[in-house]
Write a protein that holds these residues in place. Sequence first.
Motif, PDB file in Angstrom:
ATOM      1  N   GLY A   1       0.801  -1.217   0.000  1.00  0.00           N
ATOM      2  CA  GLY A   1       0.000   0.000   0.000  1.00  0.00           C
ATOM      3  C   GLY A   1       0.831   1.263   0.000  1.00  0.00           C
ATOM      4  O   GLY A   1       2.060   1.243   0.113  1.00  0.00           O
ATOM      5  N   CYS A   2       0.128   2.362  -0.116  1.00  0.00           N
ATOM      6  CA  CYS A   2       0.773   3.663  -0.102  1.00  0.00           C
ATOM      7  C   CYS A   2       1.041   4.084   1.351  1.00  0.00           C
ATOM      8  O   CYS A   2       0.570   3.467   2.293  1.00  0.00           O
ATOM      9  CB  CYS A   2      -0.121   4.694  -0.771  1.00  0.00           C
ATOM     10  N   PHE A   3       1.815   5.156   1.495  1.00  0.00           N
ATOM     11  CA  PHE A   3       2.111   5.710   2.814  1.00  0.00           C
ATOM     12  C   PHE A   3       1.020   6.742   3.133  1.00  0.00           C
ATOM     13  O   PHE A   3       1.074   7.878   2.668  1.00  0.00           O
ATOM     14  CB  PHE A   3       3.498   6.341   2.810  1.00  0.00           C
ATOM     15  N   ASP A   4       0.044   6.292   3.914  1.00  0.00           N
ATOM     16  CA  ASP A   4      -1.138   7.109   4.130  1.00  0.00           C
ATOM     17  C   ASP A   4      -0.872   8.364   4.951  1.00  0.00           C
ATOM     18  O   ASP A   4      -1.425   9.428   4.672  1.00  0.00           O
ATOM     19  CB  ASP A   4      -2.209   6.287   4.854  1.00  0.00           C
TER      20      ASP A   4
ATOM     21  N   HIS B   1       1.483   5.904  -6.564  1.00  0.00           N
ATOM     22  CA  HIS B   1       1.006   6.834  -5.545  1.00  0.00           C
ATOM     23  C   HIS B   1       1.779   8.141  -5.685  1.00  0.00           C
ATOM     24  O   HIS B   1       2.939   8.152  -6.116  1.00  0.00           O
ATOM     25  CB  HIS B   1       1.217   6.256  -4.147  1.00  0.00           C
ATOM     26  N   TRP B   2       1.136   9.238  -5.321  1.00  0.00           N
ATOM     27  CA  TRP B   2       1.743  10.566  -5.453  1.00  0.00           C
ATOM     28  C   TRP B   2       1.689  11.308  -4.112  1.00  0.00           C
ATOM     29  O   TRP B   2       0.682  11.262  -3.408  1.00  0.00           O
ATOM     30  CB  TRP B   2       0.993  11.401  -6.489  1.00  0.00           C
ATOM     31  N   TYR B   3       2.787  12.000  -3.820  1.00  0.00           N
ATOM     32  CA  TYR B   3       2.907  12.758  -2.570  1.00  0.00           C
ATOM     33  C   TYR B   3       3.287  14.197  -2.881  1.00  0.00           C
ATOM     34  O   TYR B   3       4.074  14.458  -3.795  1.00  0.00           O
ATOM     35  CB  TYR B   3       3.969  12.144  -1.662  1.00  0.00           C
ATOM     36  N   GLN B   4       2.725  15.097  -2.077  1.00  0.00           N
ATOM     37  CA  GLN B   4       3.057  16.514  -2.150  1.00  0.00           C
ATOM     38  C   GLN B   4       3.886  16.873  -0.924  1.00  0.00           C
ATOM     39  O   GLN B   4       3.529  16.492   0.194  1.00  0.00           O
ATOM     40  CB  GLN B   4       1.777  17.348  -2.141  1.00  0.00           C
TER      41      GLN B   4
ATOM     42  N   ILE C   1      -2.592  11.308  -4.224  1.00  0.00           N
ATOM     43  CA  ILE C   1      -3.232  10.345  -5.120  1.00  0.00           C
ATOM     44  C   ILE C   1      -2.701   8.962  -4.764  1.00  0.00           C
ATOM     45  O   ILE C   1      -1.496   8.795  -4.568  1.00  0.00           O
ATOM     46  CB  ILE C   1      -2.934  10.624  -6.608  1.00  0.00           C
ATOM     47  N   TYR C   2      -3.598   7.977  -4.677  1.00  0.00           N
ATOM     48  CA  TYR C   2      -3.160   6.614  -4.429  1.00  0.00           C
ATOM     49  C   TYR C   2      -3.808   5.663  -5.423  1.00  0.00           C
ATOM     50  O   TYR C   2      -4.862   5.959  -5.986  1.00  0.00           O
ATOM     51  CB  TYR C   2      -3.428   6.195  -2.979  1.00  0.00           C
ATOM     52  N   TYR C   3      -3.146   4.545  -5.621  1.00  0.00           N
ATOM     53  CA  TYR C   3      -3.594   3.556  -6.604  1.00  0.00           C
ATOM     54  C   TYR C   3      -3.977   4.223  -7.924  1.00  0.00           C
ATOM     55  O   TYR C   3      -5.106   4.080  -8.421  1.00  0.00           O
ATOM     56  CB  TYR C   3      -4.737   2.720  -6.039  1.00  0.00           C
TER      57      TYR C   3
ATOM     58  N   VAL D   1       6.081   3.700  -6.250  1.00  0.00           N
ATOM     59  CA  VAL D   1       5.502   2.393  -6.533  1.00  0.00           C
ATOM     60  C   VAL D   1       6.040   1.359  -5.574  1.00  0.00           C
ATOM     61  O   VAL D   1       7.078   1.552  -4.946  1.00  0.00           O
ATOM     62  CB  VAL D   1       5.783   1.927  -7.986  1.00  0.00           C
ATOM     63  N   TRP D   2       5.330   0.254  -5.499  1.00  0.00           N
ATOM     64  CA  TRP D   2       5.805  -0.930  -4.796  1.00  0.00           C
ATOM     65  C   TRP D   2       6.133  -1.965  -5.844  1.00  0.00           C
ATOM     66  O   TRP D   2       5.335  -2.237  -6.734  1.00  0.00           O
ATOM     67  CB  TRP D   2       4.719  -1.443  -3.858  1.00  0.00           C
ATOM     68  N   ASP D   3       7.309  -2.555  -5.744  1.00  0.00           N
ATOM     69  CA  ASP D   3       7.737  -3.547  -6.715  1.00  0.00           C
ATOM     70  C   ASP D   3       8.399  -4.685  -5.968  1.00  0.00           C
ATOM     71  O   ASP D   3       9.526  -4.550  -5.477  1.00  0.00           O
ATOM     72  CB  ASP D   3       8.708  -2.921  -7.708  1.00  0.00           C
ATOM     73  N   SER D   4       7.723  -5.816  -5.882  1.00  0.00           N
ATOM     74  CA  SER D   4       8.240  -6.939  -5.098  1.00  0.00           C
ATOM     75  C   SER D   4       9.523  -7.511  -5.683  1.00  0.00           C
ATOM     76  O   SER D   4      10.292  -8.176  -4.985  1.00  0.00           O
ATOM     77  CB  SER D   4       7.188  -8.047  -4.998  1.00  0.00           C
ATOM     78  N   SER D   5       9.788  -7.261  -6.960  1.00  0.00           N
ATOM     79  CA  SER D   5      10.994  -7.805  -7.588  1.00  0.00           C
ATOM     80  C   SER D   5      12.165  -6.843  -7.513  1.00  0.00           C
ATOM     81  O   SER D   5      13.268  -7.157  -7.945  1.00  0.00           O
ATOM     82  CB  SER D   5      10.716  -8.145  -9.050  1.00  0.00           C
ATOM     83  N   SER D   6      11.918  -5.663  -6.950  1.00  0.00           N
ATOM     84  CA  SER D   6      12.952  -4.634  -6.885  1.00  0.00           C
ATOM     85  C   SER D   6      13.571  -4.623  -5.490  1.00  0.00           C
ATOM     86  O   SER D   6      13.003  -5.117  -4.533  1.00  0.00           O
ATOM     87  CB  SER D   6      12.339  -3.270  -7.186  1.00  0.00           C
TER      88      SER D   6
END
Lengths: 119, 109
Positions: free
Chosen positions: A104-107, B33-36, B47-49, B89-94
């Motif tokens: 998941g994202c960092f909420d 996902h996006w963070y400000q 923004i998520y997913y 992003v989340w990447d299990s192979s990274s």
Amino acid sequence: EVQLVESGGGLVQPGGSLRLSCAASGFTFSSYWMHWVRQAPGKGLVWVSRINSDGSSTSYADSVKGRFTISRDNAKNTLYLQMNSLRAEDTAVYYCALADTAMGCFDYWGQGTLVTVSS
Amino acid sequence: SYVLTQPPSVSVAPGKTARITCGGNNIGSKSVHWYQQKPGQAPVLVIYYDSDRPSGIPERFSGSNSGNTATLTISRVEAGDEADYYCQVWDSSSDPFYVFGTGTKVTVL
């Protein structure tokens, strides 16, 4: 209201140790994955470590593996990061953040605590 | 490790639309996902997913993701939108599993 409050940062010499804490409130701490993310001065965000909700699973970035240890005390609603063998390149603001799942994202994020490694 | 590339800066006039790209190999197959982050403050999820907005985030913020590019769009830009923006992003192979983009500084002219 979700609150994450980090503490424990400061100035430490190369090779030294520090333990960061993140006090959580406003949510069911024991239900969430928790992370540490750091940001060197003037630089971008870098993920450091994560721990699952019951503390049985942890992961680390290669840059800190073997030197940092993440842990949590669900009874005290507190997340920790034990940092050993600190290097100059570990200098950064350290944020704790919560996520509801492993991918998941960092909420929510704490306000951060500054760690400076310098002689 | 997986790499996410963002433009270092984007400039936009008030009331106009800002588009911030996040490039990665087949990023369309991952959740973005996006963070400000405003100066001296902690990041905030905007923004998520790919395209969902957390409560309290204005509808002016939207996201899309396809192919090798994800995009954060800010419509009717306001002075208060001036900040650094990071994709993730989340990447299990990274290694590491959680990858952040290089960050984009949005300047409101």
